[in-house]
Every structure is written in structure tokens, then in C-alpha cells.
Write a protein that holds these residues in place. Sequence first.
Motif, short mmCIF file in Angstrom:
data_model
loop_
_atom_site.label_atom_id
_atom_site.label_comp_id
_atom_site.label_asym_id
_atom_site.label_seq_id
_atom_site.Cartn_x
_atom_site.Cartn_y
_atom_site.Cartn_z
N TYR A 324 10.02 16.65 65.69
CA TYR A 324 9.54 18.10 65.74
C TYR A 324 7.74 17.61 65.57
CZ TYR A 324 7.47 22.19 64.04
OH TYR A 324 6.95 23.52 63.65
N THR A 325 7.55 17.79 66.76
CA THR A 325 6.08 17.78 66.77
C THR A 325 5.12 19.29 66.91
OG1 THR A 325 6.87 16.74 68.81
CG2 THR A 325 4.97 16.93 68.80
N ALA A 414 1.09 29.27 52.85
CA ALA A 414 2.35 29.72 52.52
C ALA A 414 3.84 28.95 52.69
CB ALA A 414 2.23 30.92 52.59
N ARG A 415 4.14 28.39 53.37
CA ARG A 415 4.72 27.47 54.45
C ARG A 415 5.49 26.20 53.96
NH1 ARG A 415 3.54 25.95 59.29
NH2 ARG A 415 5.29 24.66 59.87
N ILE A 416 4.09 25.16 54.02
CA ILE A 416 3.75 23.78 53.51
C ILE A 416 4.03 23.81 51.84
CG2 ILE A 416 2.07 21.72 53.11
CD1 ILE A 416 0.90 22.69 55.10
N VAL A 463 6.88 17.85 58.76
CA VAL A 463 8.52 18.14 57.50
C VAL A 463 8.63 19.12 57.18
CG1 VAL A 463 8.04 15.99 56.74
CG2 VAL A 463 6.54 17.52 55.81
N THR A 464 7.76 20.33 57.01
CA THR A 464 7.96 21.44 56.41
C THR A 464 8.05 22.26 57.32
OG1 THR A 464 6.10 22.22 54.78
CG2 THR A 464 6.81 24.13 56.09
N GLY A 465 8.39 21.93 59.14
CA GLY A 465 8.95 22.49 60.27
C GLY A 465 9.92 22.10 60.12
N ILE A 466 10.40 20.84 60.31
CA ILE A 466 11.58 20.37 60.21
C ILE A 466 12.35 20.86 59.21
CG2 ILE A 466 12.90 18.31 59.48
CD1 ILE A 466 10.90 16.78 60.97
#
Length: 485
Positions: A324-325, A414-416, A463-466
Motif C-alpha cells: 500500500y502506497t 475519521a479513518r485513522i 497502516v490504516t489503509g492496509i
Amino acid sequence: MPRATAVPPAAAVPPVTPPAFADFAQSVYPFLELQPFHRVYYRVLEAFAQGRIRRLIVTMPPQHGKSVGATTLLPAYLLGLDPDCRVAIASYSGALASKFNRRVQRILDSREYGAFFPATTIKQGTRPPSYIRTADEVEIIGRRGSLLSVGREGSLTGNRVDCFILDDLYKDAMEANSPLVRANCWEWYTSVVRTRMHNRSRELIVFTRWHEEDLIGSIAAREPVEMLHSWAQLDAPPREGWLHLNFEALKASPPTELDPRAEGEALWEQQQGAALLAAKRRLDPLQFEAMYQGHPTAREGLLYGLHLAEYDALPREIVRRASYTDTADTGDDYLCSLAYVVDVDGLVYITDAVYTRDPMEVTERLVAEMFLRSDTRQAAVESNNGGRGFARAVQALAPDVRVEWFHQSGNKEARILSNAATVLHLVRFPRGWALRWPELYGHLTTYRRTFRANRWHDAADVVTGIVEREVVDRGRKRVRGVRFL
């Protein structure tokens, strides 16, 4: 060496052109070896001494000469420029403040000082008998100037101060981390220091940072503080606020006119080199960010802290190899690319990383090499802010990797915050990752729950995206809008 005789009052002494502060310093302290950052520091202190800056904060790492410049040499220089100036020095203890006072007095006694400032003299022995000279206070003969030293929480009753120098009001981490000590320090500052000041008074605060709610943090929460980056700011300082000069031990912020170092370069390589500083960072990233970088963070307000899990070996059964980048949004941001594997239980193991502020033409190659090195099969690249072009370039360099770009429309804060618990539960980093990727380690372990208190969000975003892709999206159809190259 003491001067042989007392000098007559200033009215009988012809005027002398004052030297630059750095020249003065090397004349009275010939053993000084001034580094480039010292010359910048001394030039800023000279502007303060001349009255061009009224309120100044300076932060720098331990053992880099901050007290020699600000609390030993500067008071002598101030009294030379203006023998009527009432100067006060404060530190965490009266004994330390007195030590600074005695050092200044030895400079005032020297022949070298007399050559620069013959109008500024102090009592020799018992003469003149009517003037004060103790370890805590000394008066300028024939003038209204004086030098007073006081410990934190000491009294200044009846003393008007033209220039206040506060040097390290906390003895150590134990004091700085005590809410009671911090509260007492703030009360002393507001009820004693500020009440001794007048309209033209100047303040210099020179610290090694320990805690985000220390005196500097408390001031910044209540009054404007402007970071000092260019020489032009000395000619137009804030009228009511502060200028803040911060020297990072290892350069992490973008180069400036005052600090043009490249990223990762040590402030004083001969004294505390990059290798030594990196070792100190690994021991305690939070303390290093505070004491050596000037960016304190309270441990109790961390999102991940030191709770990120580690692994010693990869699982036997691997169901997916991916990455993920997130490309850099601005010139101050980091590109963060993490390669990882997923096991049959859905645990995520980080295997490789690129975390850098290098330009895109460099990071395209670094990320492609990481894909090949980690045997990445599928790579996701956020298409925001140039990510689409980055993905195409990486695909050309690593043609066997399935590279996809997608637009991240979710609110970053919000995501993190909402996925933090999932990150701690599912994501694993290789043991010793603090050595392999010290900046990544530092930024994740010091990331704050208060979103706006963080300077960089790149590592937390990735790390959130993963976990979003591997936990939230897994089992669904691929998110609409994803395109494969």
C-alpha cells in the motif's frame, strides 16, 4: 584576569563601537569553536540584545552550547551595550542561576571585556563600598544596570527587570512530567516574572524541551508564536507574540535560510553525530523527539504508542503478498509505501518499507525495487495528488506486479482514529524495525490521538489503509473506481 583599576563613570569614557556578538564571544572565550549553527544562534541573540526582538524562544538539544551563548555570554554583552539595563537570569535552582551569575561576573572582570566595554565595570574587592556584588546580584558602577539571578519560584519583590533570561526551568524529565511542578512553574512565571516586566522589557526563554505542556507549550497555547526561518523576520518580528528558533539534532524539517541542512544531517556531527543520535532515538523515540528535536509529545495522548506488535518470523501459510502506497501530498510530507503479507487468520505482517521525502523520480525507483525485493504481487497506490502518474511509473519499472490506483475519498482523521484498535490488533512489524526504519518507527509510536497535534499523518494513513483493504473490504467486491494498469 581582573582589571587593575575601576573605570570611571560612563560619562567620562569615550564611546566604543560595539563588536558583533560572535566576535565578542570568541574574544572573551577564546576556546570557543563556533559551528555554523552557533553563528546563526549568536546572530539571533545579537538581534535580541539590540532590541530588534522583544520576545524570543530558543530550543536546541542538550550539550550544544545553548547556555554558554544565552546565559553566560549574552548578559555580559547586554550590559556592555547598555550599562543601565537590569538583567535577570532564572533557572530551575538558585544554585544554578548563581553559577551563571558568577560566570558573567568573571567576564565583566576581564581585560578583554574592558577593551570592548570600558563603561561597564563592577565592584572589585571592597571598592567601591556602596555597590552590591554577591553571587546572586551585581551592580554596574555609576549606572543603573545590574545582574540578578534567581531560582524557579524565587522572589523578585521590588526588582524591575528590563531583560529576563529563563534557562531550563525544569531539572529533568521527572520534574517536567509532574503536573504539579509544571503548574507551579506557570504560576511563578505569570505572578513573578511577568509582573516585573514593563512595556519595553525583553524575554528570552532557552530550553531543552521535555513535555508538550512545559512553559513553552503553555505560552504557545495562549500567545502567538512564530517559527523563525528567515533573516527578514528579525526586521519585522511579531509585535505581541514570540519568535521561536528551534534547532533539531537530526534535520527532519525542510531546509530554511537559518538551517539549510539536508534531511538526516546532525546539528553538530563532531560533538553528537548522526549515528549516536540515531541510537538515542531508538532507546526512546518520544524522549528523543522532545529533547533532541524540540517536538514534545505526552505519552498519555498517543494513538499507538509502543503497543504495535512485532514478529520474529513470517507465518508458514501466506495467502497474499501486497503493498500500500501513499505518495507525498506536499513537499513537507513523506511518501510511505509498506509491503506486507497476510496469513490464513487475516494477520498482516509488514515485510518492507519506503518512508522518505525524496522527490518522486527517486521514490518511483525505490518503491519498484521494494516490490521486487518483497515479491509483491498486488500493489495499491492512492491516486490523490499525483498518485496516478506515480503508479504508472512504478508499473513500468516492475511490470510483473499488479499495480492499481484508486481515489481515497474518506476523511483521513475519521479513518485513522476509528481503525486504530484494528491496527494494534492485526498489524505486525518485524522485530528490530526501529533500527531498519527509524523515522517510520518514530512517527507511528509518537502519533497523537488529537489529530491536529500531529505534524505528519503519512505512516498512520498507510497502516490504516492496509487494514481497511484487508479487513473492511476483504470479502466484498473490489471498491468501485479502482483501475488496474
